[in-house]
Design an enzyme around this catalytic site. Sequence first.
Site, PDB file in Angstrom:
ATOM      1  N   GLY A  51      49.356  38.298  41.232  1.00 46.96           N
ATOM      2  CA  GLY A  51      50.375  39.289  40.916  1.00 46.96           C
ATOM      3  C   GLY A  51      50.050  39.863  39.550  1.00 46.96           C
ATOM      4  N   GLU A  52      51.056  40.011  38.722  1.00 49.26           N
ATOM      5  CA  GLU A  52      50.837  40.503  37.362  1.00 49.26           C
ATOM      6  C   GLU A  52      51.302  39.403  36.414  1.00 49.26           C
ATOM      7  OE1 GLU A  52      49.766  42.132  34.190  1.00 49.26           O
ATOM      8  OE2 GLU A  52      51.926  41.815  34.225  1.00 49.26           O
ATOM      9  N   SER A  53      50.372  38.840  35.661  1.00 51.57           N
ATOM     10  CA  SER A  53      50.664  37.625  34.901  1.00 51.57           C
ATOM     11  C   SER A  53      51.759  37.831  33.864  1.00 51.57           C
ATOM     12  CB  SER A  53      49.393  37.096  34.225  1.00 51.57           C
ATOM     13  OG  SER A  53      48.819  38.064  33.361  1.00 51.57           O
ATOM     14  N   CYS A  83      44.286  33.806  40.592  1.00 47.34           N
ATOM     15  CA  CYS A  83      44.251  35.082  39.887  1.00 47.34           C
ATOM     16  C   CYS A  83      45.239  35.076  38.716  1.00 47.34           C
ATOM     17  CB  CYS A  83      44.497  36.228  40.868  1.00 47.34           C
ATOM     18  SG  CYS A  83      44.016  37.853  40.228  1.00 47.34           S
ATOM     19  N   ARG A 112      41.778  38.369  30.942  1.00 49.25           N
ATOM     20  CA  ARG A 112      42.512  39.119  31.962  1.00 49.25           C
ATOM     21  C   ARG A 112      41.676  40.291  32.495  1.00 49.25           C
ATOM     22  NH1 ARG A 112      45.778  42.029  29.584  1.00 49.25           N
ATOM     23  NH2 ARG A 112      47.225  42.451  31.276  1.00 49.25           N
ATOM     24  N   ILE A 141      40.667  40.603  43.012  1.00 47.07           N
ATOM     25  CA  ILE A 141      41.493  41.790  42.807  1.00 47.07           C
ATOM     26  C   ILE A 141      41.987  41.781  41.358  1.00 47.07           C
ATOM     27  CG2 ILE A 141      43.535  43.069  43.554  1.00 47.07           C
ATOM     28  CD1 ILE A 141      43.372  41.519  46.228  1.00 47.07           C
ATOM     29  N   ARG A 142      41.470  42.680  40.546  1.00 44.08           N
ATOM     30  CA  ARG A 142      41.803  42.690  39.111  1.00 44.08           C
ATOM     31  C   ARG A 142      41.710  41.267  38.547  1.00 44.08           C
ATOM     32  NH1 ARG A 142      47.448  44.860  38.186  1.00 44.08           N
ATOM     33  NH2 ARG A 142      46.812  44.764  36.014  1.00 44.08           N
ATOM     34  N   HIS A 177      41.399  35.023  45.505  1.00 41.98           N
ATOM     35  CA  HIS A 177      42.545  34.822  46.395  1.00 41.98           C
ATOM     36  C   HIS A 177      42.072  34.235  47.732  1.00 41.98           C
ATOM     37  CE1 HIS A 177      45.471  37.386  44.119  1.00 41.98           C
ATOM     38  NE2 HIS A 177      44.362  37.991  43.724  1.00 41.98           N
ATOM     39  N   GLU A 179      43.946  32.822  49.842  1.00 40.50           N
ATOM     40  CA  GLU A 179      45.040  32.973  50.809  1.00 40.50           C
ATOM     41  C   GLU A 179      44.942  34.256  51.618  1.00 40.50           C
ATOM     42  OE1 GLU A 179      46.384  35.215  47.190  1.00 40.50           O
ATOM     43  OE2 GLU A 179      45.267  33.368  47.598  1.00 40.50           O
TER      44      GLU A 179
END
Length: 203
Positions: A51-53, A83, A112, A141-142, A177, A179
């Site tokens: 997600g966004e940390s 991530c 990051r 992803i990022r 990821h 998952e």
Amino acid sequence: MTNENPVIGVLALQGDVREHLVALAAADAVARAVRRPEELAAVDGLVIPGGESTTISKLAVLFGVMEPLRARVRDGMPVYGTCAGMIMLADKILDPRSGQETVGGIDMIVRRNAFGRQNESFEAAVDVKGVPGDPVEGVFIRAPWVESVGAGAEVLAEHDGHIVAVRQGNALATSFHPELTGDHRVHALFVAMARANRTPESL
């Protein structure tokens, strides 16, 4: 004590929660969403999803789970971060945003968005120590990478010369990821960690 399937939570504040719940269930865990301290207290282990940390950090404080989570990680509760979750488990972030906090638990320094922005996402085969069989298909992803680890942390995988999977005691983290691929072997590794933590006689 018994070898019942461990109850593993997924921190459901932001990110790909549903995919982790599915992967954990496929790896023989009882999977539950966790948002509040009382839900955290009822699980044997926890996944911190991508997600966004910065957002996850702020929401964890807002929902009152940051301090209880830090305490349980210090006490040895198994925890797995993917991530953004890897960033949350780092003792230090190289380039934190203002007000960003981490749970900590792994003696590593994380950068990051190290592999690039969203449009630079990619998949790659990754050999992960402790995961039998073929390489794991990692979705980046990022994604962050690990700049360095301390003496207590074990590097489990590298990609393109950068550390992308680390374990320290009962804490596990990957840049990628698993998952999202339908390959549940990394989750199975984590479920085995949680099961062993519940049943010391099985170690």
